[in-house]
Design a protein around this motif. Structure first.
Motif, PDB file in Angstrom:
ATOM      1  N   LYS A  12      36.936  24.345  75.104  1.00 29.14           N
ATOM      2  CA  LYS A  12      37.325  25.593  75.592  1.00 29.14           C
ATOM      3  C   LYS A  12      36.905  25.423  77.064  1.00 29.14           C
ATOM      4  N   ARG A  16      36.636  33.048  81.685  1.00 29.36           N
ATOM      5  CA  ARG A  16      36.503  34.171  80.731  1.00 29.36           C
ATOM      6  C   ARG A  16      37.896  35.177  80.878  1.00 29.36           C
ATOM      7  N   ARG A  45      33.936  37.001  72.678  1.00 25.97           N
ATOM      8  CA  ARG A  45      33.100  36.558  74.077  1.00 25.97           C
ATOM      9  C   ARG A  45      31.629  36.648  73.722  1.00 25.97           C
ATOM     10  N   LYS A  46      31.139  37.597  73.061  1.00 24.26           N
ATOM     11  CA  LYS A  46      29.600  37.660  72.821  1.00 24.26           C
ATOM     12  C   LYS A  46      29.184  36.759  71.660  1.00 24.26           C
ATOM     13  N   ILE A  47      30.095  36.022  70.857  1.00 22.58           N
ATOM     14  CA  ILE A  47      29.779  35.155  69.731  1.00 22.58           C
ATOM     15  C   ILE A  47      29.592  33.932  70.037  1.00 22.58           C
ATOM     16  N   ASP A  48      28.433  33.121  70.257  1.00 19.39           N
ATOM     17  CA  ASP A  48      28.137  31.641  70.714  1.00 19.39           C
ATOM     18  C   ASP A  48      29.052  30.621  69.988  1.00 19.39           C
ATOM     19  N   GLU A  49      29.107  30.673  68.797  1.00 20.65           N
ATOM     20  CA  GLU A  49      29.919  29.707  68.073  1.00 20.65           C
ATOM     21  C   GLU A  49      31.417  30.068  67.944  1.00 20.65           C
ATOM     22  N   ASP A  53      37.718  33.078  73.594  1.00 24.37           N
ATOM     23  CA  ASP A  53      37.359  34.218  73.856  1.00 24.37           C
ATOM     24  C   ASP A  53      38.102  35.436  73.118  1.00 24.37           C
ATOM     25  N   ASN A 103      41.654  30.018  75.726  1.00 26.31           N
ATOM     26  CA  ASN A 103      40.970  30.900  75.590  1.00 26.31           C
ATOM     27  C   ASN A 103      41.461  32.034  74.593  1.00 26.31           C
ATOM     28  N   TRP A 123      35.227  37.165  61.147  1.00 25.65           N
ATOM     29  CA  TRP A 123      34.646  37.162  62.460  1.00 25.65           C
ATOM     30  C   TRP A 123      34.261  38.825  62.652  1.00 25.65           C
ATOM     31  N   ASP A 125      31.504  40.093  63.415  1.00 22.99           N
ATOM     32  CA  ASP A 125      30.691  40.166  64.667  1.00 22.99           C
ATOM     33  C   ASP A 125      31.762  40.704  65.981  1.00 22.99           C
TER      34      ASP A 125
END
Length: 133
Positions: A12, A16, A45-49, A53, A103, A123, A125
Motif C-alpha cells: 500500500k 492518503r 482509512r481508520k481500519i489498521d488491517e 484507503d 489506495n 468491512w 467498521d
C-alpha cells in the motif's frame, strides 16, 4: 475469492486519499457514465488491517455491463489521472472484476455475487457512503 487473496499480496502506498481526490471522483464518474448501480464507497482509512484507503463497490446487471464499467474506470483513470491499474482480477468470468489502484480498490460485481460475498458487511467498521447511480 482469488480477488480477495490478490489484495493481500501487494504493498500500500503511503499517500492518503480522500473522497475529494481526483482519482476517487474519476472512478465514481466512470461508473455512473456506464449506468453502474448501487454505488457505494467504504472509507477504510481508520481500519489498521485494511489493504486500501477506500473500496468502491458497484453492480452491473450483465457480464457485458460489468466489462463496460471496468473498462470505463480503467480508461478514465488513465486519461484523467495518468494512473494505470496496479492489478486486476476477474475479467474472465465477469461476475466480479477487481481493479486495484493501490489506495482505492474497485469491485464491479453482478448482483448475485455481491449478495453472496457481502463486502459491506465484512468491512462494517468502515464509513459507508452511497453515491447516485
Amino acid at each position: 475469492m482469488e480477488q480477495i487473496a490478490a489484495l493481500a499480496n501487494r504493498k500500500k502506498n503511503v499517500t492518503r486519499l480522500t473522497r475529494n481526490s481526483k482519482i476517487f471522483k474519476t472512478i465514481i464518474k466512470a461508473i455512473q457514465e456506464k449506468k453502474g448501480e448501487n454505488i457505494i464507497s467504504l472509507d477504510l482509512r481508520k481500519i489498521d488491517e485494511a489493504v486500501a484507503d477506500f473500496f468502491i463497490i458497484c453492480e452491473g446487471t450483465s457480464g457485458p455491463q460489468v466489462r463496460a464499467i471496468a473498462d470505463s474506470i480503467e480508461d478514465e483513470v488513465k486519461q484523467e489521472c495518468g494512473e494505470n491499474v496496479y492489478h486486476q482480477e476477474g475479467r474472465q468470468n465477469l461476475q466480479w472484476v477487481l481493479l486495484d489502484f493501490v489506495n482505492i480498490v474497485v469491485h464491479v460485481m453482478n448482483p448475485e455475487t455481491r449478495k453472496f460475498y457481502r463486502l459491506e458487511e465484512m468491512w462494517s467498521d468502515a464509513v459507508l457512503q452511497e453515491h447516485a447511480s
